[in-house]
Design a protein around this motif. Structure first.
Motif, PDB file in Angstrom:
ATOM      1  N   ILE A 308       0.859  -1.185   0.000  1.00  0.00           N
ATOM      2  CA  ILE A 308       0.000   0.000   0.000  1.00  0.00           C
ATOM      3  C   ILE A 308       0.894   1.232   0.000  1.00  0.00           C
ATOM      4  O   ILE A 308       1.613   1.481   0.963  1.00  0.00           O
ATOM      5  N   CYS A 309       0.862   1.975  -1.092  1.00  0.00           N
ATOM      6  CA  CYS A 309       1.729   3.142  -1.246  1.00  0.00           C
ATOM      7  C   CYS A 309       0.960   4.407  -0.876  1.00  0.00           C
ATOM      8  O   CYS A 309      -0.093   4.694  -1.459  1.00  0.00           O
ATOM      9  N   LEU A 310       1.501   5.168   0.065  1.00  0.00           N
ATOM     10  CA  LEU A 310       0.843   6.386   0.545  1.00  0.00           C
ATOM     11  C   LEU A 310       1.520   7.636  -0.010  1.00  0.00           C
ATOM     12  O   LEU A 310       2.685   7.611  -0.407  1.00  0.00           O
ATOM     13  N   ASP A 311       0.773   8.721  -0.014  1.00  0.00           N
ATOM     14  CA  ASP A 311       1.300  10.057  -0.317  1.00  0.00           C
ATOM     15  C   ASP A 311       1.123  10.885   0.948  1.00  0.00           C
ATOM     16  O   ASP A 311       0.022  11.333   1.260  1.00  0.00           O
ATOM     17  N   GLU A 312       2.203  11.070   1.692  1.00  0.00           N
ATOM     18  CA  GLU A 312       2.134  11.743   2.987  1.00  0.00           C
ATOM     19  C   GLU A 312       2.559  13.206   2.926  1.00  0.00           C
ATOM     20  O   GLU A 312       2.833  13.821   3.955  1.00  0.00           O
ATOM     21  N   ARG A 313       2.606  13.745   1.705  1.00  0.00           N
ATOM     22  CA  ARG A 313       2.944  15.156   1.521  1.00  0.00           C
ATOM     23  C   ARG A 313       1.786  15.969   0.955  1.00  0.00           C
ATOM     24  O   ARG A 313       1.469  17.041   1.451  1.00  0.00           O
ATOM     25  N   SER A 314       1.166  15.459  -0.093  1.00  0.00           N
ATOM     26  CA  SER A 314       0.265  16.282  -0.896  1.00  0.00           C
ATOM     27  C   SER A 314      -0.989  16.731  -0.166  1.00  0.00           C
ATOM     28  O   SER A 314      -1.567  17.767  -0.507  1.00  0.00           O
ATOM     29  N   TYR A 315      -1.433  15.967   0.832  1.00  0.00           N
ATOM     30  CA  TYR A 315      -2.711  16.259   1.486  1.00  0.00           C
ATOM     31  C   TYR A 315      -2.538  16.686   2.941  1.00  0.00           C
ATOM     32  O   TYR A 315      -3.525  16.959   3.617  1.00  0.00           O
ATOM     33  N   ARG A 316      -1.308  16.727   3.417  1.00  0.00           N
ATOM     34  CA  ARG A 316      -1.093  17.021   4.830  1.00  0.00           C
ATOM     35  C   ARG A 316      -1.375  18.483   5.155  1.00  0.00           C
ATOM     36  O   ARG A 316      -1.127  19.388   4.354  1.00  0.00           O
ATOM     37  N   THR A 317      -1.876  18.697   6.367  1.00  0.00           N
ATOM     38  CA  THR A 317      -2.005  20.055   6.888  1.00  0.00           C
ATOM     39  C   THR A 317      -0.643  20.506   7.391  1.00  0.00           C
ATOM     40  O   THR A 317       0.261  19.689   7.607  1.00  0.00           O
ATOM     41  N   PRO A 318      -0.434  21.819   7.588  1.00  0.00           N
ATOM     42  CA  PRO A 318       0.893  22.315   7.971  1.00  0.00           C
ATOM     43  C   PRO A 318       1.423  21.703   9.265  1.00  0.00           C
ATOM     44  O   PRO A 318       0.668  21.345  10.167  1.00  0.00           O
ATOM     45  N   GLN A 319       2.740  21.588   9.329  1.00  0.00           N
ATOM     46  CA  GLN A 319       3.398  21.065  10.514  1.00  0.00           C
ATOM     47  C   GLN A 319       3.072  21.955  11.725  1.00  0.00           C
ATOM     48  O   GLN A 319       3.022  23.176  11.608  1.00  0.00           O
ATOM     49  N   PRO A 320       2.826  21.349  12.886  1.00  0.00           N
ATOM     50  CA  PRO A 320       2.353  22.107  14.042  1.00  0.00           C
ATOM     51  C   PRO A 320       3.476  22.687  14.909  1.00  0.00           C
ATOM     52  O   PRO A 320       4.660  22.441  14.668  1.00  0.00           O
TER      53      PRO A 320
END
Length: 525
Positions: A308-320
């Protein structure tokens, strides 16, 4: 770099023939015509994506047709032949060609080569994914290959490995030039004249430069790749501002210019698509930037495993919180999302399918990492605590413990159990995390990231992280190279292979080997 005697002896005759032929091809006329090599990607049970590029200077003069041959013989006997007309090799795609090949047989090895103006390319090899009952499977995985930070010698060794495919976890290129190269012959200069990629020509320059590396070309010819991306394919530490509808690019020249940020995004996507053999879906005409490319996708390895390949950049909200490194944390860690709602729903649906191994292409560190009360990086899952815990609880609730997160990004080797709770005396684990070191990118041992934690060097940092985060069993900032994952019906084993990035002819060494048996945890070999 020549193969040593031990490596020659360990290779099958077909692999030996192929390597010998391709090493000769890398020194012949094919290099000039197929200047970026050949590649295959995203194998399925019955198909593959095949890729190459014709040198623009040659095609603009000759405008010849391109011939593709596919065979089940490394000598290319009884080949199927496809002709690509010369007028399909166009400047608008930087003279790259990608072909979707279907109607193949599952679990089989195929060979292919291109020919242009009667000059053959290297011979490529790929394996279709198996169907049905599978006893065991082996794959390689890599990450983070800054061209200027070191040589890609790791790829020469990986080309020789007996793996079914190679999973690339991102940072295939770096969008910024960080000063003078660390090894001779690797200095970069963007067409725009800036130190950071600002348009399509800059991104194209990066891919064509990185892909000119002969070790990388050899690995792409010898094995299929499955690619996801991390942040440097676009811009460092980027995230999506859902309120404003465009990407946040910290400390970037375009940071506050919506039009330039989105134009740059399209350029980054196009360049990735030109040079990466992938089934990722493009829709650059969509109004919503989140729909321009869909990288998350999955692959079935018979009944044994589900990648299962994820995209953990394109949909993330800004770093807290207040800062990325050495943060004590804040309430916002419980309000963030790494995956976005649509991808997270898709992820859960894939996790529920069957009882096979769930192998997850995971870009950033999943397990908690705190030193002296300070988080290592809030750009990783530590910045997205609530969503991480939701995933862990989902795994636990659904009795999923054949879970393996394959991770990149950190430029370190790390092996850890994933507990249901990140506490000292944790009682239950739902899976493991295997983090591969960078192919060449700078590590904490070469920088000073550890100073903010009150330690003397990167080695002390690693020792403290293992001690204060007991689920972490191995951590090293002094290793570069690649990793191998072996799975069978009862276990998953990771081998981290170290290759000195400062030497073109460096040997490989085994840095660490750990095996995971669900219900028993990790065991060191």
């Amino acid at each position: 770099m020549l193969l040593n005697r031990r490596e020659f002896i360990s290779l099958s005759l077909s692999t030996l023939y192929l390597l010998t032929h391709n090493l000769e091809a890398l020194a012949g006329d094919a290099v000039e015509i197929f200047d970026l090599g050949i590649a295959s990607g995203d194998p399925t049970q019955d198909g593959i994506i095949l890729w190459t590029r014709i040198n623009p200077n040659i095609h603009s003069k000759l405008n010849k047709d391109l011939i593709l041959e596919i065979s089940q013989s490394p000598e290319m006997k009884e080949s199927s032949v496809i002709k690509i007309p010369g007028d399909k090799i166009i400047k608008e795609r930087d003279y790259t060609i990608r072909l979707t090949i279907d109607n193949l047989k599952p679990g089989k090895t195929y060979y292919y080569r291109f020919s242009y103006a009667d000059v053959p390319s290297m011979i490529g090899r790929f394996k279709t994914l198996p169907a049905g009952n599978v006893e065991n499977y082996r794959m390689g995985f890599v990450t983070c290959q800054n061209y200027a930070d070191g040589y890609f010698t790791a790829y020469r060794h990986l080309a020789n490995e007996d793996v079914e495919f190679i999973l690339h976890l991102g940072d295939q290129i770096y969008e910024r030039i960080y000063g003078k190269a660390r090894v001779p012959g690797r200095d970069l200069a963007f067409p725009s004249g800036h130190s950071i990629a600002l348009d399509l020509e800059d991104y194209k320059y990066l891919y064509t430069t990185y892909l000119s590396d002969k070790d990388y070309q050899l690995a792409r010819a010898m094995h299929s790749f499955i690619y996801i991306w991390d942040d440097h394919e676009y811009a460092n530490d980027y995230s999506f501002d859902y309120e404003k509808g465009f990407y946040k690019l910290p400390k970037h020249p375009f940071e506050n210019d919506r039009e330039k940020v989105l134009n740059l995004r399209k350029a980054a996507i196009l360049a990735w698509h030109f040079y990466t053999p992938s089934r990722a879906k493009l829709n650059l005409n969509a109004q919503n930037p989140l729909e321009w490319i869909t990288i998350y996708r999955d692959f079935k390895i018979g009944e044994l495993a589900h990648l299962i390949c994820l995209d953990e950049r394109s949909y993330r909200t800004p770093q807290p919180c207040d800062k990325r490194y050495a943060s004590s944390g804040c309430e916002d860690q419980y309000k963030t999302s790494m995956l976005g709602e649509n991808q997270k729903f898709w992820f859960y649906e894939k996790l529920k399918q069957g009882n096979s191994w769930k192998i997850v292409a995971n870009e950033v560190q999943f397990v908690q990492g705190k030193i002296n009360g300070l988080y290592g990086s809030l750009d990783a899952w530590d910045g997205y605590i609530k969503e991480r815990q939701e995933i862990i609880e989902f795994l636990n609730k659904n009795n999923i413990n054949k879970f393996v997160a394959l991770t990149g990004d950190r430029h370190a080797g790390l092996i850890a159990e994933i507990p249901t709770e990140f506490k000292e005396n944790y009682e239950k684990i739902v899976g493991v995390e295997f983090m591969t070191p960078a192919v060449s990118s700078i590590s904490a041992a070469e920088a000073n990231w550890w100073k903010d934690y009150g330690v003397k060097d990167a080695d002390e940092y690693a020792q403290l992280e293992i001690k204060q985060n007991p689920w972490t069993k191995y951590l090293s900032h002094r290793v570069w190279g690649y990793s191998i994952l072996d799975i069978d019906k009862s276990s998953a084993k990771c081998q981290i292979v170290s290759v000195n990035k400062y030497k073109k002819d460096s040997d490989k060494e085994i840095a660490a080997t750990y095996q995971y048996i669900p219900g028993n945890g990790l065991v060191k070999f």
